[in-house]
Design a protein around this motif. Structure first.
Motif, PDB file in Angstrom:
ATOM      1  N   VAL A  79       0.823  -1.210   0.000  1.00 18.60           N
ATOM      2  CA  VAL A  79       0.000   0.000   0.000  1.00 18.60           C
ATOM      3  C   VAL A  79       0.860   1.263   0.000  1.00 18.60           C
ATOM      4  O   VAL A  79       0.782   2.089  -0.924  1.00 18.60           O
ATOM      5  N   GLU A  80       1.704   1.413   1.011  1.00 19.36           N
ATOM      6  CA  GLU A  80       2.436   2.667   1.180  1.00 19.36           C
ATOM      7  C   GLU A  80       3.476   2.908   0.087  1.00 19.36           C
ATOM      8  O   GLU A  80       3.595   4.023  -0.439  1.00 19.36           O
ATOM      9  N   ASP A 102      -2.069   9.050 -15.656  1.00 17.02           N
ATOM     10  CA  ASP A 102      -2.239   7.875 -16.519  1.00 17.02           C
ATOM     11  C   ASP A 102      -1.752   6.643 -15.766  1.00 17.02           C
ATOM     12  O   ASP A 102      -0.590   6.599 -15.323  1.00 17.02           O
ATOM     13  N   VAL A 103      -2.613   5.645 -15.634  1.00 20.50           N
ATOM     14  CA  VAL A 103      -2.247   4.486 -14.823  1.00 20.50           C
ATOM     15  C   VAL A 103      -2.856   3.213 -15.381  1.00 20.50           C
ATOM     16  O   VAL A 103      -3.947   3.217 -15.945  1.00 20.50           O
ATOM     17  N   THR A 104      -2.088   2.127 -15.242  1.00 18.71           N
ATOM     18  CA  THR A 104      -2.592   0.782 -15.508  1.00 18.71           C
ATOM     19  C   THR A 104      -2.273  -0.082 -14.300  1.00 18.71           C
ATOM     20  O   THR A 104      -1.132  -0.113 -13.830  1.00 18.71           O
ATOM     21  N   ILE A 105      -3.289  -0.780 -13.805  1.00 19.54           N
ATOM     22  CA  ILE A 105      -3.089  -1.757 -12.738  1.00 19.54           C
ATOM     23  C   ILE A 105      -3.242  -3.136 -13.363  1.00 19.54           C
ATOM     24  O   ILE A 105      -4.303  -3.474 -13.892  1.00 19.54           O
ATOM     25  N   LEU A 106      -2.160  -3.893 -13.345  1.00 16.66           N
ATOM     26  CA  LEU A 106      -2.169  -5.254 -13.882  1.00 16.66           C
ATOM     27  C   LEU A 106      -2.346  -6.248 -12.735  1.00 16.66           C
ATOM     28  O   LEU A 106      -1.689  -6.126 -11.701  1.00 16.66           O
ATOM     29  N   ARG A 107      -3.209  -7.234 -12.954  1.00 19.66           N
ATOM     30  CA  ARG A 107      -3.455  -8.262 -11.940  1.00 19.66           C
ATOM     31  C   ARG A 107      -3.026  -9.623 -12.488  1.00 19.66           C
ATOM     32  O   ARG A 107      -3.843 -10.354 -13.058  1.00 19.66           O
ATOM     33  N   ASN A 129      -6.296  -2.565  -1.248  1.00 18.43           N
ATOM     34  CA  ASN A 129      -6.130  -1.221  -0.682  1.00 18.43           C
ATOM     35  C   ASN A 129      -5.062  -0.435  -1.433  1.00 18.43           C
ATOM     36  O   ASN A 129      -5.196   0.772  -1.639  1.00 18.43           O
ATOM     37  N   GLY A 130      -4.005  -1.129  -1.841  1.00 15.62           N
ATOM     38  CA  GLY A 130      -2.969  -0.469  -2.632  1.00 15.62           C
ATOM     39  C   GLY A 130      -3.519   0.012  -3.961  1.00 15.62           C
ATOM     40  O   GLY A 130      -3.230   1.129  -4.407  1.00 15.62           O
ATOM     41  N   GLU A 131      -4.317  -0.841  -4.609  1.00 20.43           N
ATOM     42  CA  GLU A 131      -4.941  -0.446  -5.876  1.00 20.43           C
ATOM     43  C   GLU A 131      -5.835   0.781  -5.689  1.00 20.43           C
ATOM     44  O   GLU A 131      -5.834   1.706  -6.505  1.00 20.43           O
ATOM     45  N   LYS A 132      -6.608   0.781  -4.606  1.00 19.55           N
ATOM     46  CA  LYS A 132      -7.521   1.900  -4.346  1.00 19.55           C
ATOM     47  C   LYS A 132      -6.769   3.214  -4.199  1.00 19.55           C
ATOM     48  O   LYS A 132      -7.184   4.253  -4.726  1.00 19.55           O
ATOM     49  N   GLU A 133      -5.654   3.174  -3.468  1.00 19.63           N
ATOM     50  CA  GLU A 133      -4.871   4.394  -3.261  1.00 19.63           C
ATOM     51  C   GLU A 133      -4.305   4.916  -4.575  1.00 19.63           C
ATOM     52  O   GLU A 133      -4.296   6.118  -4.842  1.00 19.63           O
ATOM     53  N   ILE A 134      -3.828   3.997  -5.397  1.00 22.03           N
ATOM     54  CA  ILE A 134      -3.263   4.383  -6.695  1.00 22.03           C
ATOM     55  C   ILE A 134      -4.338   5.002  -7.584  1.00 22.03           C
ATOM     56  O   ILE A 134      -4.137   6.056  -8.195  1.00 22.03           O
ATOM     57  N   MET A 135      -5.494   4.356  -7.652  1.00 22.86           N
ATOM     58  CA  MET A 135      -6.568   4.867  -8.507  1.00 22.86           C
ATOM     59  C   MET A 135      -7.093   6.200  -7.983  1.00 22.86           C
ATOM     60  O   MET A 135      -7.412   7.105  -8.771  1.00 22.86           O
ATOM     61  N   LEU A 184       5.065   5.875  -4.916  1.00 22.45           N
ATOM     62  CA  LEU A 184       5.574   5.837  -6.288  1.00 22.45           C
ATOM     63  C   LEU A 184       4.553   6.396  -7.275  1.00 22.45           C
ATOM     64  O   LEU A 184       4.906   7.112  -8.218  1.00 22.45           O
ATOM     65  N   ALA A 185       3.278   6.076  -7.047  1.00 20.84           N
ATOM     66  CA  ALA A 185       2.224   6.593  -7.919  1.00 20.84           C
ATOM     67  C   ALA A 185       2.125   8.106  -7.801  1.00 20.84           C
ATOM     68  O   ALA A 185       2.022   8.819  -8.809  1.00 20.84           O
ATOM     69  N   GLU A 186       2.172   8.604  -6.578  1.00 15.33           N
ATOM     70  CA  GLU A 186       2.053  10.046  -6.364  1.00 15.33           C
ATOM     71  C   GLU A 186       3.195  10.801  -7.040  1.00 15.33           C
ATOM     72  O   GLU A 186       2.984  11.829  -7.694  1.00 15.33           O
ATOM     73  N   LEU A 187       4.423  10.283  -6.883  1.00 10.30           N
ATOM     74  CA  LEU A 187       5.565  10.911  -7.538  1.00 10.30           C
ATOM     75  C   LEU A 187       5.400  10.887  -9.058  1.00 10.30           C
ATOM     76  O   LEU A 187       5.659  11.884  -9.741  1.00 10.30           O
TER      77      LEU A 187
END
Length: 312
Positions: free
Chosen positions: A89-90, A159-164, A144-150, A95-98
């Motif tokens: 999560v953290e 611009d983001v892609t979450i791969l599962r 929860n990590g995905e939620k924070e990133i989105m 990294l996403a925020e940066l």
């Protein structure tokens, strides 16, 4: 393009090699090394840039700023709740925020089990992570990590892609699942298990990331081949590449008792398959590749010979 891959492991090694072969400028970071990661360093040497770096240090900023696409492979599958929260999560959140602050594309590798969904041809939920069925600390931390990133992507217009990914295999795999299968196959034991798992080739993830690093928008999708593979098939291929073996029927209940905890937690996903159509649009043709398991045996044999067969 300049790709920054955070985390040195078997999946990122395959992705880095794929991107490099496609002519991209690739940097891979690592925080520390073990015997297996030292082998990955050797494989990647002179093909990509390698940087020792703590993802939570201030130094990460210049590397994010100097890239076009940031790809996060950092994560944990076991440990305390605090450890899982930090890694799943953290760290991705920072990294996403940066990435969004500097206008970079961000790609995050989560896991197919992040929402706890099971069944046949499971599709991505219409509303991201809504009504999650995650039950374990690991699954909840991934969601929860995905939620924070989105949330950050929407807030900052990123611009983001979450791969599962489902069960990832490849020639340089050294996760505990593959080390366990190798060791049993070496003993000429081929467990016949009534278990089927959805799989994905690490090279396919690399091909998808190459395309996803150049698209805009926000998306989340399963990284999976179409259908599933019998777990016993892995043992059969490995045994064939070693000294053969004897098939031994193993009731599922006994498998649950004997397997490492990290594998036991995945057994409830036996028989679950995921919709591959979105991923196929980025990765190309998706088909289980037995040759990669045979190559994986060669890699594991090398580690075994050198006394470096330590699960990562």
């Amino acid at each position: 393009m300049r790709f920054l891959l955070l985390g040195l492991g078997f999946i990122s090694t395959h992705v880095a090699l794929t991107l490099s072969e496609l002519g991209e400028d690739v940097t891979v970071t690592y925080r520390n090394l073990n015997p297996v990661k030292e082998e990955y360093i050797k494989i990647l040497n002179n093909k990509v840039n390698l940087v020792k770096l703590d993802p939570l240090s201030s130094e990460i900023e210049k590397h994010v700023k100097g890239s076009d696409t940031v790809v996060n492979f950092i994560g944990e599958i076991k440990g305390s709740e605090d450890r899982l929260k930090l890694a799943n999560v953290e760290v991705p959140k920072r990294l996403a925020e940066l990435s969004f602050n500097f206008g970079k594309t961000f790609i995050h590798l989560s896991g197919a089990t992040s929402t706890g969904a099971t069944g046949k041809n499971v599709k991505e939920e219409p509303e991201h992570c809504k009504d999650s069925l995650a039950t374990t600390q690991f699954e909840r931390s991934k969601c929860n990590g995905e939620k924070e990133i989105m949330r950050l992507a929407i807030e900052k217009g990123g611009d983001v892609t979450i791969l599962r990914p489902t069960l990832v295999y490849g020639r340089y795999a050294a996760h505990i699942q593959f080390v366990t299968m190798y060791r049993l196959s070496k003993l000429r034991i081929i467990p016949e298990l009534n278990l089927d798992m959805a799989t994905v080739n690490a090279w396919s993830i690399g091909k998808a990331i190459h395309k996803l690093g150049k698209v805009t928008g926000r998306r989340y999708l399963y990284a999976t081949e179409c259908g599933s593979v019998k777990v016993s098939k892995f043992f059969e291929i490995m045994a064939e590449s070693l000294n053969g073996g004897v098939k031994i029927p193993i009731p599922t209940i006994f498998a649950k008792l004997a397997l490492p905890a990290e594998i036991r937690s995945l057994l409830r996903y036996s028989g679950t398959t995921y919709d591959c159509s979105k991923f196929e649009g980025y990765a190309g043709e998706l088909k289980f590749d037995e040759s990669e398991i045979k190559e994986n045996v060669k890699f594991l044999k090398q580690l075994d010979r050198e006394g470096k067969l330590v699960p990562t």
